[in-house]
Each structure stands twice: as structure tokens, then as C-alpha cells.
Design an enzyme around this catalytic site. Structure first.
Site, PDB file in Angstrom:
ATOM      1  N   GLU A   1       3.278   5.297  -3.675  1.00  0.00           N
ATOM      2  CA  GLU A   1       3.528   6.421  -4.582  1.00  0.00           C
ATOM      3  C   GLU A   1       4.924   7.054  -4.418  1.00  0.00           C
ATOM      4  OE1 GLU A   1      -0.424   5.306  -4.312  1.00  0.00           O
ATOM      5  OE2 GLU A   1       0.694   6.168  -2.665  1.00  0.00           O
TER       6      GLU A   1
ATOM      7  N   ASP B   1      -7.960   4.332  -3.701  1.00  0.00           N
ATOM      8  CA  ASP B   1      -9.077   4.589  -2.786  1.00  0.00           C
ATOM      9  C   ASP B   1     -10.149   5.412  -3.493  1.00  0.00           C
ATOM     10  OD1 ASP B   1      -7.765   3.217  -0.773  1.00  0.00           O
ATOM     11  OD2 ASP B   1      -6.728   4.995  -0.064  1.00  0.00           O
TER      12      ASP B   1
ATOM     13  N   ASP C   1       0.828  -1.201   0.000  1.00  0.00           N
ATOM     14  CA  ASP C   1       0.000   0.000   0.000  1.00  0.00           C
ATOM     15  C   ASP C   1       0.865   1.253   0.000  1.00  0.00           C
ATOM     16  OD1 ASP C   1      -2.300   1.568   0.096  1.00  0.00           O
ATOM     17  OD2 ASP C   1      -3.208   0.381   1.700  1.00  0.00           O
TER      18      ASP C   1
END
Length: 949
Positions: free
Chosen positions: A555, A629, A552
């Protein structure tokens, strides 16, 4: 490699008007290096190399020499295998293979590529399409640069990773290639003009129309037509039920983009309030303007009483939208209504004015920083050929473990060991197919993020939990972040070795857990740090039986909603250099560490990674990507389709989305939805499940309400019945699905296929809401609440069959397809051969010993049935089965070819085939219990069956 040189150096040096330097051409074993004195675009050294017959590499610099670096996206063992020749004629250098000819203009340094017939495939901007500038980094060696190309007439342009604006064809668009939650950057584009471009740069990049969007203050803004004041009238109301009363002021710019910019908002109750901007816009240039929107909360934009945008996004994770509007010379009335919902909501409105003159005919890449400009041109007669070229450069996409292709259940999050186990038990007791249960974040103690240890109060015996999951014939995936709280042991050890980004610790920036904890991320660009990260995961999680990794925030999202400059500071420096130069590549190197670590620790167990961010080359590390998300809305679901299709066209075959969306509007939230909201919630999940069953990975996930099928609706409800139907249909299709998974590796195939890949029909170039799932099944998701029909375009082809009824339909027409609540329209192309399996409830339940083969007549067709060891890497050494099945329309003959491949652990000696033949005159429903037209056993030798007996 045999090279043929026609080197006429003396003639070239003294030809008039050339801009070459002395000793201007150097021949290497890979290609040519050309030196210029005064190329108009600033190029001093141009390098042209042939990787294969179809792939050319172009490198350019404004400096006197290349500073060589190792590519992150291109595989380390790339070999140059092309046979090429070159010659110089007047002011042109030609370098060619048997597939592509590159022409270099020795006056301007521009390049064009032609196919064997002499047709121009791609041409750099006339007169020189490069630009070089000094990059704004502390590393003086970096440059910023751009490369522009001439558009081909009517070509469609796709790829570039996953983006959330719902755009499919990127021709004439501006695309921001910046990693973000929900935006996965892959700097690879593919064109309908038989080529692709891999832009080998790791920094933030703009694609297409590479101009920077301008703030709306560049337009003429007036609060009223007779008003000399400049700006829009803004009302900040603390009561959204009375939006016309509140603080008023004139505003020329709406730029609340990130946390630092929120300080410019006036004081008002953002939780209960609303903001309205009204006035008039007059452009400097008449024509179609593209408005770019970053937003969270509810946003509605109206121009001249036309609603152009009306949507919602969770406040803490802004989304991206854009819309076009033709602004005339007269003032356009505008109204912008925003309900922020929290004190961390965001809104930014910018625009791009119409392009003028020759600029309309260009597209390009523009990057912030790099050692030199570097791109690969890939030619292919079909899009599959171009994608194969991309994987030649960046690595094969691995075959995922077979269980990955089954159904995954997840939620944010299972808070205890018992919650997780009870979910798996319920699926088995209720006979709902399931292969994977996912443990999301916060399974650790609250103050121990990065420990990779379970909280013993809530998960008292993780090993026993994992064993029970395995005993129930399921797998378990776990969420792992590259994040470490200050003070925990893993943080301390990495910090002592200089493996952490330090700035967030220096800032003492707290996160959102409890009262907040200070944290940072590890530097995945550091090989030693990657190795240590894997060692920590191995010791705490892999060694006790965890099957797969959910990576997760890759980025990397060190501090959510920070500005871009802050994000760079928080990951600076990397072990390889400035964060500006490596901003987009974190997810790639993070996945690399997990993949290499597990393959070393367990060489016979397939790695599986799911990562929120992606980058070119990540497919070689057995990584899939999900769309981040996203919001639980029908319009958000529709945007996912185009996002997933472009991701697939980026050469990355494994993509998934949160079925039902991740974050919900208040009407769906606690304690639970009721009335109309409950009806909409159930239909949303039903339609999303129908769509999700025909994506590469089939996965339910999200925040409250809980996403298990039995928590969405009772068993007798049509929502439950439909979701169960598509779950079971997915498992029936497992022979088909696993076969196309095998083709991803062996033939560089693509699972989720935009229509533009398979049909030479110009009408499909802008269709981003239908697609082929594998070679045969056309999927048309329903994305409108309470819709019971859907407009579907049937591409030009020999014909199509309704999958459910078997009814034949002609191609090259738009139909109104029936789409009742329980069913999503599915169509099968004539000539399709689709293998179905037995009813199963997990992928290891039964070997591939019985196949129900549906043959859709009307055209010739073939399908390659594939099988292998399912969970090992023996397929890399040839241990797999391929059985080519073909159908001849003229002869009405089905041929089962001889089985090829080495024996593997799941091979069955005999396969029982049952054949159902569907043709235009004899429609047959999708009924697995119907009496077959033909039955036979296959033991590996070739068979031929006449189907018209």
C-alpha cells in the site's frame, strides 16, 4: 498524421463575452492548447489532445503553464495516432475524429463529448466543472483539484479498483480511493453509456459524490426524546455478558478510526467487554442518508428496530461498510452495539446527507495533489472496447504462465521445509490437482526481515526443497515484502544510498513480531532502489529456483493502522516528490522493479507477481491482485464478488481472493472448530471453493485452521467431495480457461465478466453477485449458510442451459435454482462452445491433444481455442495457435477453421475432437465419459461438420 485546421483566430478573439487570452489557441501535433483570461472555474490553460480515434486527453491548470511530468500509470511509449480536425464556431471549439467529437465552450472552458450520431456521451458540469486549490504539501507547485461531470440518465458506473463494501454500481455513491489492506485503488471508471475515464493522478482521490463524509455530531443526537442533552448514551462495559453495566457518558462522535484516535476511548476491558450507544437522531435534511462505517470486532446497528448492519471483522484490520437509511423529520431511534475484542479495535461512523438540487446530477473526481488536472476520455461501443482503450493507454495485460491458472495451495504459513514438502506430497498421493505451493512470510530468522534468506534451522536446504517441488511437477511462489529490519545488511546498504524511508526508524517504531523490531520500507519510486531490491531477490531467491513473487503490504503498510497523515509522513519524501502527491502508486512502481529485473535476468521465463495493492497500469507488469486480509465469513465472501467484478471492470483481468477468508472468528480458532462451528466452517470453505474455481486465479489461503482440503474434511465428507469436484472441473476446463487467458492479451479481453458487459438488459446493471466466467459460463455463488436454493436472474438471451443437467431455460426471468451443498448453480448460454480437456493433476501433465467439445445449440456461437509455449514470451512474437470454432444454428454446422499462428514449443500435430451437442429438446448432463455425438481428428486444416446427421 494529416491535420486539418480551420483556425479563425481573429474572429474568436473579438467575439463578445469570451474569456480567452491573447494568442489563445496553440496547435500542436497532438491537439490544441487553449488559454483563458477568466474562466469561471479557474482554468487558465486547457489542453485537448487526440490519442486515438476513441481516446481524448484533457489537461487543465489554474497556472499560466503546465509543469510537465511523466505519468506513472500511462505507458512510457504511448503513441498518438489519431487523425483529427478542428474548427471554431462562435463560442464553441470543436475537435473531432471519426469516432468522437469534443466540444469546448470558450466561455466556461467546459467540454462535452459526442458520438458520430451527435448523441452526447459525456458532459462536464454545466458552467464549468473544475476547481483548483493549493495543496497542503511542502511542494508549492502542487494543487488539489476536482472535475465534475453530468450524470447520464440511468447509466451504471463501475470500476475504480477493488473495494470491500459490497457495492457494485457506483452511480450516486461516494468512493474513497485510498490504498489500504483490502482496498486496491485504480482511478478508472467505466459506464454503460459507452465511455470510460482514466484519472491520471497518484494522490488520494474521492470519486462520485466527492463530499467528505461528516461526523455524526453534525446530526442532532439525543440520549432520550425528552432529554435536552446532546449526544448518544454510551455504556462501556468490561463484561460483554452484562452490557448495560459499565462506564456511562454522552458521546456526539464515534471516531476511533486509527491508532492515534484510540487514546480517546475510556478505560475498560476491550478484550472481554462491549460498548453500546443508544439514543435518537434527527437530521438537518430529511431524506436518504448514507452512513459510512469503519469497524473491527463485532458491530450491530439498529435504527427504529430495523437491523441495518450485523457483521464482524478481525480487530487488527478494520473493514469498510456503508448503508442507507431514510431519516425523517421525526427522531429515529438508534442502537449501536460493538464488541471490540482487543485493545486495537476500531470503530468510526460518519455520514453523507442527501444531495440537493443540481448536485444530485453530478459525479466527479477530487484529488489531493498533482501538478495539473489530467484525465483520458475513452469511447467504446462495448465495454470491452473501453477496456481495450484503457490498456492502449496503460499497457497490455500479459499472458500468465499456464501453471498460474491451476490450483494454488497456501496457508499462513508453512513453518518448516518439511511442512511445505509434505503438503505437495499429500496432494500428489491423494490425486488432488495442484500447480503451485506458496511460502508465506517469516521463513527468515525472526530478527532478519528483509534478508530474503531462509532460517536454516527450519529450512535447512532451500535449494533441495525447491527442487523437490519441481520434481513433483509443481511451482513455488514466495512472499516478499518491501520491508527491512534495522541493522540487517540489506537495510544498511540501502540506507547508505538514501533508498529507505527514514521516519519509522527515527520513530523507533516496533512491529508485532516477538517483542517487536524497528523497520522501514524501501523507496520504490527510486529506480536505483528498485534495481537493488531486485538484485537482492535475485541473489537470494530467484537464483535458487523460486518461480513467482507474492508482494505483500504494497500500500505501503509501513505501520498498520496509522492515521493517513502518519502514513504520508512515513513514506515522505519519495524520490519523485511529496508522499501526498504519490500516495496511491507504490504498488505500481514496486511491481515494475520486479518485472523488469526478472525479464532482464531470465528473458524466456514469464514473470508472475501477486500483489496486495494495485494501481492503474500494473497489469503490464504481469501482476495479479488478491483482496487482502479478509474475514472468514459468508457475508465477507459475498462482498468479494462485487469487489472482484469491479476490479475486472477497472481493466485489470487477474484477481483472486483467499478461499475461506484469511482471518477467523474465535469459534473456528484453536485448537480446532467443533460441533456447529465445524459444520459451518466446512460449508464456508465448500461454498468459497465453488466460487474460487471460477475466478481468474484459484487459490486457497488463510490462517488457522489449515486450509488444505484434507485438513478441512475427511474424504467421505460432502465438503471434501465438492471441493475436489470443483478442483478437477477447473482442470478439465483448462483449454477454455487458457484460451480466455490468451484473449486477455491478444484481444484485450476480460476473464471475470459482470453481466453488464455482455447483455443489453437493463435488469443486470445492479447485479453484482452473478457473472460470466469467460464468454459462456454464468457463475452464481451461494453465499448464505445452509442455503440450498438461490435466486438467479437469467439475462435476456436466446436461452440458457443448466450446466449439470443440460436442461434448457428461457432468458429474461428470475428462477429459483437448486443449490445443494455439493453444487453451485452454473448456467451456459445458448450458442456456447466449451472445450474440455482430459483429467489432469497439473497443467503440464498433458498437451492439448484431445478436446471434448460441448456445443450448446439454440443460437449462433464461436470460440477461439488458444495455445502457446505456456511459460515463455514467444507469444509476443507470434508463436501461438489460434483455432476459431464456430457454430451456425440455422445450418446446424460446426466449423473448425484453419489454425493460425507460428509454431511454438507445445504445438501438437493432431487434435482429437469429440463433440457433445446439447439442445433444448435433448438435454445432456456434464458427463465426460458419455459417448460423443461426433468424433474427428484435426491437423490444422479447416473442417466443417453437420451436427444434425
Amino acid at each position: 498524421m494529416k491535420l486539418f485546421y480551420f483556425l479563425l483566430s481573429g474572429l474568436v478573439i473579438f467575439t463578445s463575452n469570451l474569456v480567452l487570452a491573447n494568442d489563445h489557441i496553440t496547435v500542436t501535433d497532438k491537439g490544441l492548447v487553449i488559454r483563458f483570461e477568466a474562466a469561471p472555474d479557474g482554468t487558465k490553460v486547457l489542453r485537448l489532445e487526440a490519442v486515438t480515434s476513441e481516446i481524448f486527453r484533457v489537461s487543465a491548470t489554474s497556472k499560466s503553464e503546465f509543469k510537465e511530468t511523466n505519468s506513472l500509470m500511462v505507458k512510457e511509449d504511448l503513441s498518438y495516432e489519431a487523425n483529427w480536425q478542428h474548427e471554431i464556431d462562435a463560442d464553441t471549439l470543436r475537435m473531432w475524429t471519426d469516432k468522437v467529437t469534443a466540444h469546448v465552450n470558450l466561455k466556461t472552458a467546459e467540454i462535452l463529448f459526442k458520438d458520430p450520431s451527435g448523441k452526447i456521451i459525456l458532459k462536464e458540469k454545466t458552467g464549468g466543472g473544475r476547481r483548483f486549490d493549493s495543496a497542503s504539501t511542502e511542494e508549492n507547485s502542487y494543487s488539489s483539484f476536482s472535475q465534475h461531470f453530468q450524470k447520464n440518465e440511468a447509466e451504471g458506473i463501475y470500476g475504480l479498483g477493488q473495494h470491500q463494501a459490497g457495492l457494485f454500481n457506483y452511480r450516486d455513491r461516494h468512493v474513497d480511493l485510498t490504498q489500504y489492506n483490502g482496498v486496491a485503488v485504480v482511478p478508472f471508471m467505466i459506464s454503460t453509456n459507452q465511455y470510460g475515464l482514466l484519472w491520471d493522478n497518484n494522490s488520494i482521490t474521492k470519486f462520485g459524490d466527492t463530499r467528505i463524509p461528516e461526523p455524526i455530531s453534525k446530526l442532532t443526537l439525543q440520549p432520550g426524546l425528552e432529554d435536552d442533552a446532546k449526544g448518544l448514551k454510551a455504556i462501556y462495559a468490561s463484561d460483554r455478558s452484562n452490557p448495560t453495566k459499565g462506564l456511562e457518558r454522552l458521546e456526539s462522535t464515534i471516531a476511533y478510526t486509527d491508532l492515534p484516535s484510540l487514546k480517546n476511548l475510556p478505560e475498560f476491558d476491550q478484550h472481554r467487554g462491549a460498548v453500546t450507544w443508544t439514543g435518537y437522531i434527527t437530521p438537518e435534511h430529511v431524506g436518504i442518508h448514507t452512513f459510512k462505517l469503519i469497524y473491527s470486532g463485532y458491530i450491530k446497528i439498529t435504527m427504529n428496530n430495523q437491523v441495518l448492519m450485523d457483521t464482524w471483522r478481525e480487530s487488527w484490520n478494520p473493514g469498510f461498510e456503508e448503508f442507507d437509511y431514510d431519516l425523517s423529520s421525526t427522531a429515529t431511534a438508534v442502537k449501536i452495539e460493538w464488541i471490540p475484542e482487543s485493545d486495537q479495535s476500531f470503530l468510526d461512523l460518519s455520514y453523507l446527507k442527501p444531495l440537493e438540487g443540481k448536485e444530485e446530477d453530478l459525479f466527479g473526481f477530487a484529488s489531493e495533489a498533482g501538478e495539473y488536472l489530467d484525465y483520458y476520455f475513452i469511447y467504446g461501443e462495448e465495454m470491452d472496447d473501453v477496456i481495450s482503450g484503457y490498456r492502449t493507454l496503460t499497457g497490455k495485460a500479459k499472458i500468465m504462465p499456464k501453471w498460474v491458472m491451476g490450483f494454488w495451495q497456501s496457508r499462513e504459513r508453512y513453518k518448516t521445509q518439511e511442512e511445505l514438502l509434505e503438503t505437495v506430497r499429500n496432494f500428489r498421493e491423494k490425486q488432488i490437482p495442484l500447480d503451485n505451493i506458496v511460502q508465506d512470510w517469516s521463513y527468515w530468522e525472526e530478527d532478519a526481515w528483509g534478508s530474503h534468506e531462509f532460517d536454516k534451522d527450519r529450512f535447512p536446504d532451500p535449494e533441495a526443497m525447491i527442487k523437490e517441488v519441481h520434481d513433483l511437477n509443481a511451482r513455488i511462489m514466495i512472499s516478499v515484502w518491501p520491508k527491512f529490519y534495522e541493522g540487517i545488511d540489506n537495510n544498511r546498504v540501502m540506507d547508505e544510498k538514501g533508498m529507505l524511508y527514514r521516519q519509522n526508524i527515527v520513530n523507533q517504531q516496533k512491529d508485532w513480531i516477538g517483542e517487536g523490531y524497528v523497520s522501514t520500507f524501501y523507496d520504490a519510486f527510486n529506480p536505483a532502489a528498485r534495481s537493488m531490491f531486485w538484485d537482492q531477490l535475485n541473489k537470494r531467491l530467484f537464483s535458487i529456483g523460486i518461480d513467482a513473487w507474492w508482494l505483500d503490504a504494497t500500500e505501503p503498510d509501513i505501520h498498520s493502522n496509522a492515521s493517513i497523515s502518519q502514513r504520508k509522513t512515513l513514506m515522505d519524501p519519495t524520490a519523485l516528490g511529496s508522499s501526498t502527491a504519490f500516495f496511491n502508486a507504490y504498488s505500481l512502481v514496486n511491481a515494475k522493479g520486479i518485472y523488469e529485473g526478472q525479464r532482464k535476468a531470465a528473458p524466456d521465463q514469464r514473470v508472475f507477481i501477486l500483489t496486495r495493492s494495485a494501481f492503474a497500469g500494473i497489469q503490464r507488469y504481469s501482476a495479479a491482485t488478491w483482496s487482502g486480509d479478509i474475514a472468514s465469513r459468508f457475508d465477507e465472501m459475498e462482498r468479494q464478488i462485487a469487489g472482484g467484478l469491479n476490479f475486472s471492470l477497472s481493466g485489470l483481468p487477474y484477481w483472486t481472493t483467499d478461499i475461506g477468508g484469511f482471518f477467523v472468528e474465535d469459534k473456528y480458532d484453536r485448537p480446532h472448530p467443533e460441533g456447529d462451528a465445524l459444520d459451518e466452517w466446512r460449508e464456508l470453505n465448500t461454498r468459497w471453493t465453488q466460487f474460487g474455481a471460477f475466478t481468474p486465479l484459484f487459490r486457497a489461503h488463510g490462517q488457522y485452521p489449515h486450509r488444505e482440503i484434507y485438513n478441512i474434511a475427511p474424504e467421505e465428507h460432502p465438503a471434501y467431495q465438492s471441493m475436489l469436484y470443483y478442483n478437477k472441473l477447473r482442470y478439465r476446463l483448462m483449454p477454455y480457461i487458457y484460451s480466455i487467458t490468451g484473449a486477455v492479451y491478444h484481444e484485450d479481453n476480460t476473464i471475470m465478466r459482470p453481466l453488464v458487459m455482455d447483455f443489453k438488459d437493463p435488469k443486470v446493471r445492479d447485479i453484482g453477485n452473478q457473472y460470466m466466467f469467460g464468454p459462456s459460463i454464468m457463475v452464481t455463488p451461494v453465499t448464505v449458510y445452509q442455503a440450498n436454493t438461490k435466486a438467479v436472474y437469467l439475462p435476456k438471451h436466446a436461452g440458457w442451459y443448466d450446466m449439470y443437467s443440460g436442461k434448457f431455460l428461457e432468458g429474461e426471468q428470475t428462477i429459483t435454482a437448486e443449490a445443494p451443498y455439493e453444487r453451485m448453480p452454473l448456467f451456459i448460454k445458448a450458442g456456447a462452445i466449451i472445450p474440455f480437456g482430459s483429467e489432469i493433476f497439473h497443467t503440464a501433465e498433458r498437451m492439448q491433444d484431445e478436446i471434448l467439445l460441448f456445443v450448446y445449440a439454440g443460437n449462433d456461437g464461436e470460440f477461439c481455442l488458444y495455445d502457446d509455449g505456456h511459460t515463455d514470451y514467444a507469444y509476443e512474437n507470434g508463436q501461438f495457435d489460434k483455432i476459431l470454432i464456430s457454430y451456425s444454428e440455422q445450418d446446424k454446422t460446426l466449423k473448425i477453421n484453419e489454425r493460425v499462428g507460428k509454431k511454438h514449443q507445445n504445438r501438437v500435430d493432431k487434435i482429437d475432437f469429440k463433440v457433445i451437442v446439447i439442445d433444448r429438446d435433448k438435454p445432456k448432463p456434464l458427463d465426460f465419459d458419455q459417448i460423443p455425438d461426433f468424433s474427428f481428428s484435426y491437423t490444422g486444416e479447416a473442417l466443417s461438420i453437420k451436427l444434425n446427421n
